[in-house]
Design an enzyme around this catalytic site. Sequence first.
Site, mmCIF file in Angstrom:
data_model
loop_
_atom_site.group_PDB
_atom_site.id
_atom_site.type_symbol
_atom_site.label_atom_id
_atom_site.label_comp_id
_atom_site.label_asym_id
_atom_site.label_seq_id
_atom_site.Cartn_x
_atom_site.Cartn_y
_atom_site.Cartn_z
ATOM 1 C CG ASP A 75 -29.774 27.430 -4.032
ATOM 2 O OD1 ASP A 75 -28.909 26.658 -4.502
ATOM 3 O OD2 ASP A 75 -29.622 28.662 -4.010
ATOM 4 C CD GLU A 134 -32.626 32.620 -8.310
ATOM 5 O OE1 GLU A 134 -32.655 33.836 -8.043
ATOM 6 O OE2 GLU A 134 -31.589 32.040 -8.672
HETATM 7 C C1 LIG Z 1 -27.689 34.510 -6.007
HETATM 8 C C2 LIG Z 1 -28.852 35.237 -6.569
HETATM 9 O O1 LIG Z 1 -28.849 35.615 -7.709
HETATM 10 N N1 LIG Z 1 -29.904 35.414 -5.749
HETATM 11 C C3 LIG Z 1 -31.060 36.146 -6.096
HETATM 12 C C4 LIG Z 1 -31.946 36.200 -4.881
HETATM 13 C C5 LIG Z 1 -33.270 36.810 -5.131
HETATM 14 C C6 LIG Z 1 -33.663 37.791 -4.090
HETATM 15 C C7 LIG Z 1 -35.072 38.315 -4.173
HETATM 16 N N2 LIG Z 1 -35.966 37.514 -4.890
HETATM 17 C C8 LIG Z 1 -35.020 39.705 -4.802
HETATM 18 O O2 LIG Z 1 -35.056 39.799 -6.020
HETATM 19 O O3 LIG Z 1 -34.951 40.678 -4.066
HETATM 20 C C9 LIG Z 1 -30.686 37.560 -6.528
HETATM 21 O O4 LIG Z 1 -31.400 38.113 -7.363
HETATM 22 O O5 LIG Z 1 -29.680 38.103 -6.058
#
Ligand SMILES: CC(=O)N[C@@H](CCC[C@H](N)C(=O)O)C(=O)O
Length: 383
Positions: A75, A134
């Site tokens: 990513d 993200e």
């Molecule tokens: C690995 C990581 O930190 N991923 C993000 C993914 C975002 C998910 C989505 N935008 C949300 O906020 O629900 C995370 O915040 O875990």
Amino acid sequence: MTVLSESELIQIRRHLHQIPELALHEFQTHDYLIEEIKKFRQDYLEIQVPQALPTAIMVLVHGSNPQRTIGYRADIDALPVEEKTGLQYSSQNLGIMHACGHDIHMTVALGLLSYFSEYQPIDNLMFFFQPAEESESGGKKAYELGIFSEKWRPDEFYGLHDNPALPAGSIGCRMGTLFAGTTEVNIDLIGKSGHAAFPQNANDTVVAMSSLIMQIQTIISRSIDPIKSGVITLGKVEAGTIRNVIAGHTRIEGTIRGLSQKMILEIDQRLRDICAGIARSYNMEVNLDLNQGGYWPVENNPKLTEIFISYMKKNPNVEFIETEPAMTGEDFGYLLAKFPGTMFWLGVNDDSQLHSATFTPDESSIFRGIEAIKDFLNYRMKA
Ligand SMILES: CC(=O)N[C@@H](CCC[C@H](N)C(=O)O)C(=O)O
């Protein structure tokens, strides 16, 4: 051009670190990645940029005797975080930072690509540089656009995430669920603004919001099975304009996490009920928008993950750590629901957490990660 050396990899990572960009706006990053990929030996490479997802990049490395296509995803987007590492190579894009280590992910992918562009793999390898992890679910978007079709369709798919809690260069993984599923939450409370001195003539969304937040925080503690658990974080609240005007509009943004889809849906439903109750008791509009997008739980494929874990355990050059499931979300969960595969951690040893302004992953993890993954892919291609 030969395979990228450790110091070249670090230079690349530092450059990427300086040019972080938000979901679906990764144009500078995209151009830089293309520039680097074009420096590799091109004999076995085919590059494609999907028109409808212009910051994505797909690279096919044609195998010498392909029995399958193995996908590898990295990513490329960053976060709206103001960097406070004090590093010489800090972000040059104000208010945006690679605080989740996607600069490391991209560099590892480039390192693998540089290796396999010199040493032709047996199977086909498909590298997917994915925008918008993200937010905006770039993985799901890519799938829905049909870009993984024909020769670009992976028979199995792998991807990593960096992990500051694990030693630099170590590989972490587990059978079953690695990451939670998430739902993005947006709530707009619409009351009536007015003079601070005359609350009887207004309808104050700040008061309703306070009550709403406290009630939402009882969902995890009172409504769901504590053994199964979940998380609700409301990370952003916006209300009002000045101290002496009652706020007629308040917006809350947050995220729900659960380790199974069933749990996510249960929490979603409680949230709907609570919002409806607040609307009624405060006599105002409460508009709730829930969006899971592609952030499905990351379910590792049993067969492939067993092969992956047993290989990593027996490779003497790899420090392998069996990990617990994590409440982080990932839209790779969506892709793993479409293609069998495995997501794993790469340890980057740092005291700062992911998403923090001081996140400083250990760069020695890049080279060690590349070695471990390259060895695994070569092993897998002989199986
Ligand atoms: C690995 C990581 O930190 N991923 C993000 C993914 C975002 C998910 C989505 N935008 C949300 O906020 O629900 C995370 O915040 O875990």
